[in-house]
Write an enzyme that holds these catalytic residues in place. Sequence first.
Site, mmCIF file in Angstrom:
data_model
loop_
_atom_site.group_PDB
_atom_site.id
_atom_site.type_symbol
_atom_site.label_atom_id
_atom_site.label_comp_id
_atom_site.label_asym_id
_atom_site.label_seq_id
_atom_site.Cartn_x
_atom_site.Cartn_y
_atom_site.Cartn_z
ATOM 1 N N ASN A 47 -13.770 10.339 -0.563
ATOM 2 C CA ASN A 47 -13.521 8.856 -1.382
ATOM 3 C C ASN A 47 -13.859 7.994 -0.536
ATOM 4 O O ASN A 47 -12.872 7.521 -0.488
ATOM 5 C CB ASN A 47 -13.196 8.813 -2.521
ATOM 6 C CG ASN A 47 -13.542 10.307 -3.710
ATOM 7 O OD1 ASN A 47 -14.552 11.018 -3.138
ATOM 8 N ND2 ASN A 47 -12.279 10.564 -4.720
ATOM 9 N N CYS A 100 0.606 3.145 3.332
ATOM 10 C CA CYS A 100 0.853 2.703 5.182
ATOM 11 C C CYS A 100 2.084 3.867 5.494
ATOM 12 O O CYS A 100 3.179 3.687 4.263
ATOM 13 C CB CYS A 100 0.932 1.171 4.566
ATOM 14 S SG CYS A 100 -0.426 0.316 5.240
ATOM 15 N N CYS A 105 0.991 -1.277 0.188
ATOM 16 C CA CYS A 105 -0.339 -0.286 -0.199
ATOM 17 C C CYS A 105 0.833 1.042 -0.353
ATOM 18 O O CYS A 105 1.440 1.743 0.495
ATOM 19 C CB CYS A 105 -1.037 -0.047 1.020
ATOM 20 S SG CYS A 105 -1.754 0.988 1.066
ATOM 21 N N SER A 156 -9.199 4.423 -4.983
ATOM 22 C CA SER A 156 -8.962 2.907 -5.752
ATOM 23 C C SER A 156 -7.552 2.187 -4.939
ATOM 24 O O SER A 156 -6.850 1.552 -4.968
ATOM 25 C CB SER A 156 -8.084 3.541 -6.886
ATOM 26 O OG SER A 156 -7.368 4.624 -6.511
ATOM 27 N N HIS A 210 -7.409 2.296 2.004
ATOM 28 C CA HIS A 210 -6.069 2.574 3.386
ATOM 29 C C HIS A 210 -6.806 3.713 3.779
ATOM 30 O O HIS A 210 -7.598 4.657 2.354
ATOM 31 C CB HIS A 210 -5.201 3.357 2.860
ATOM 32 C CG HIS A 210 -4.209 3.281 4.063
ATOM 33 N ND1 HIS A 210 -2.965 2.813 4.847
ATOM 34 C CD2 HIS A 210 -4.391 4.568 4.752
ATOM 35 C CE1 HIS A 210 -2.652 3.178 5.632
ATOM 36 N NE2 HIS A 210 -3.618 4.183 5.811
ATOM 37 N N HIS A 255 -8.272 7.674 3.896
ATOM 38 C CA HIS A 255 -7.774 8.814 3.256
ATOM 39 C C HIS A 255 -8.454 9.408 2.722
ATOM 40 O O HIS A 255 -9.778 9.210 2.318
ATOM 41 C CB HIS A 255 -6.744 8.356 2.792
ATOM 42 C CG HIS A 255 -7.060 7.572 1.272
ATOM 43 N ND1 HIS A 255 -7.147 6.490 1.068
ATOM 44 C CD2 HIS A 255 -6.851 8.682 -0.196
ATOM 45 C CE1 HIS A 255 -7.998 6.250 -0.802
ATOM 46 N NE2 HIS A 255 -7.451 8.024 -0.955
ATOM 47 N N HIS A 262 -3.977 0.457 8.387
ATOM 48 C CA HIS A 262 -4.674 0.130 6.741
ATOM 49 C C HIS A 262 -6.057 -0.302 6.904
ATOM 50 O O HIS A 262 -7.118 -0.738 6.045
ATOM 51 C CB HIS A 262 -3.688 -0.853 6.275
ATOM 52 C CG HIS A 262 -4.354 -1.530 4.432
ATOM 53 N ND1 HIS A 262 -3.492 -0.061 3.863
ATOM 54 C CD2 HIS A 262 -4.964 -2.478 4.748
ATOM 55 C CE1 HIS A 262 -4.206 -1.226 2.036
ATOM 56 N NE2 HIS A 262 -4.377 -1.409 2.634
ATOM 57 N N GLN A 310 -8.421 13.688 0.859
ATOM 58 C CA GLN A 310 -7.584 14.698 -0.499
ATOM 59 C C GLN A 310 -8.100 16.207 -0.082
ATOM 60 O O GLN A 310 -9.230 16.583 0.942
ATOM 61 C CB GLN A 310 -8.137 14.947 -1.990
ATOM 62 C CG GLN A 310 -7.793 12.911 -1.979
ATOM 63 C CD GLN A 310 -7.839 12.295 -3.613
ATOM 64 O OE1 GLN A 310 -7.589 13.814 -3.848
ATOM 65 N NE2 GLN A 310 -8.689 11.179 -4.260
#
Lengths: 350, 350
Positions: A155, A54, A51, A163, A166, A168, A115, A170
Amino acid sequence: MEFNFEDHPHRRYNPLTNEWVQVSPHRAKRPWQGQVEKVDEEQRPEHDPNCYLCAGNTRINGEVNPDYKDTFAFQNDFAALLEEIPSGEVNEGNGLFKAKSERGLCKVICFSPRHDLTIPEMDVDGIRKVVDLWCKEYAELGARDYINYVQIFENKGAVMGCSNPHPHGQVWAQESLPLEPEKKQANQLEYFDKNGKTMLSDYIAEELKQGTRVVYENEHFVALVPYWAVWPFETMIVPKRAVARVTDLTEEERDALADAYKSLTVKYDNIFQVSFPYSAGIHQAPTDGEEHPEWHMHMTFYPPLLRSATVKKFMVGYEMLANAQRDITAETAAARIREQSLTHYKSAVL
Amino acid sequence: MEFNFEDHPHRRYNPLTNEWVQVSPHRAKRPWQGQVEKVDEEQRPEHDPNCYLCAGNTRINGEVNPDYKDTFAFQNDFAALLEEIPSGEVNEGNGLFKAKSERGLCKVICFSPRHDLTIPEMDVDGIRKVVDLWCKEYAELGARDYINYVQIFENKGAVMGCSNPHPHGQVWAQESLPLEPEKKQANQLEYFDKNGKTMLSDYIAEELKQGTRVVYENEHFVALVPYWAVWPFETMIVPKRAVARVTDLTEEERDALADAYKSLTVKYDNIFQVSFPYSAGIHQAPTDGEEHPEWHMHMTFYPPLLRSATVKKFMVGYEMLANAQRDITAETAAARIREQSLTHYKSAVL
Ligand SMILES: O=P(O)(O)O[C@H]1O[C@H](CO)[C@@H](O)[C@H](O)[C@H]1O
Ligand SMILES: O=P(O)(O)O[C@H]1O[C@H](CO)[C@@H](O)[C@H](O)[C@H]1O
């Protein structure tokens, strides 16, 4: 026969965008023979060596992620906006061919080194660190001279174009005010000038009185399905005080936002006992140096699922070409979210 | 360094909607590890006894489809809009809670009795019958007193929420002017009042001169990727003459529209050698009894695929919350469509 907003097709008005949504409550009954989504049942490890988000792993451009303990932010290796571009402009053909260079930057913000977690599975202290990171990014990026708007978003789930599982989000920061916040700004300003209060102060006061669309509430925030919701389980988290931007939140309010974010997403996951996909983001004052007393910040959630863990609402045909449309009422959706437990289904003791 | 619209991030203006799109040409290079779509390779029979659109079959409400030979239209058994509802209105809380009943009706229009075909696989004569059906529905529904707008559209492919592969489209007719045509009407009217010509007459004259965004042309129609396209391979088919509505097309123009519709969709299928999904629809004058000389009808195609038969563009996060965004330029997309053969890949002799 009396008109009945729970049964009959109607339109509802969104005062934030000055647009209407078509509501077709009776339509949820139609059978579905179309596309079904895959449910992600995969058990993920706490750390995945493959990943790129990570801790300690190497990203595509050779950079090594630090051994971070809570949150971590970095510039997107495939950013849609770039800082170092020359400026340019086109205005030809009687105003029919207009273009303008757009400077900006895109960052990725990791919510946790774990993760295998998602926001509803993190604890409130961990989520509070995400809120602090939003504040830091909004302040730092917004302070740059040429950055006039900072869009923070997340998202969640493959069906929402995410995609990497993990946890996250933006941050995209740019010169221009994008369309959605621009609409909301114009309508909030008009309301503020006329009424001397923010639109959302008046709105949530009424929602709290009625209660039918409220799904969660703590001392400083309310989560509700807006009267004009478009997506089946669309919600927004609104501060009770008229706060224009995340950096104006008090310490206590930041805690309360973390609590509301967790509580709402736990309820979401519990609806279909699945990690509930959505796009979420914060609409708040631009970073153009003005005060913006008209802005009442809020966090909006657009989840695509409609009937089950595998059947989403398709915003296609009529919705793309004509008008936003929904199949269940805001009140029905709110009742469904509200009745969910605050204990995540995965951690519930059977 | 000079600004370069083929490489640098910029915004382009859409004069039909008065909105901007964010263009990030360099971004198509990012690797994709997210969701991939299923390709529908299924060989379908000419007649499927389980299809509720095939001739002679019984629908869910017990009605039997006629033994139709070309096209067939009927009222949607699960319509989002209904004719027989009482009227009602809400206007409370200082204009923050506004709703209105909305009357209308939804029809399904079968393009052919052949269950195994799609528009690009039908012959032009067959497609011409679809154009005639559009005209008939627009005229008949629009003639009803309370119907002020008729939206004709098609969802093609499971990824676009189409739940039955039998070639068909829909017609939704209603009291109010929906949002998208409303925006286009306002901006076309302003242009017409100022210039004494339709906006799209001037626009396509310039496009035909430049040629870079044109993908197909016949005597009466041009198909092009608009300068302000949002979806990767978005196009529109525009009549060269300023025609406000389908019923104003001459016989010859109807033939030419059928030809352009086929030619464009054959090219679409050839790009990734797959049945190319899209939502398409016609924007045209409302049926409110006015003349509308400002309206220049056009058919718009929104296809979701970006990189391959299985990787689509996700309009999520930033796009939902902030602003429309695209990853390849209109010119790159146009070149890709233009270079495709007019012979469908399935019928090409190897
Ligand atoms: O009417 P259908 O084909 O059942 O449904 C499809 O098209 C409609 C109109 O664009 C959408 O509202 C639905 O979400 C979509 O699944
Ligand atoms: O940046 P990512 O996660 O690669 O990409 C995802 O989010 C972006 C911002 O909403 C979208 O433009 C992309 O279509 C989506 O796949």
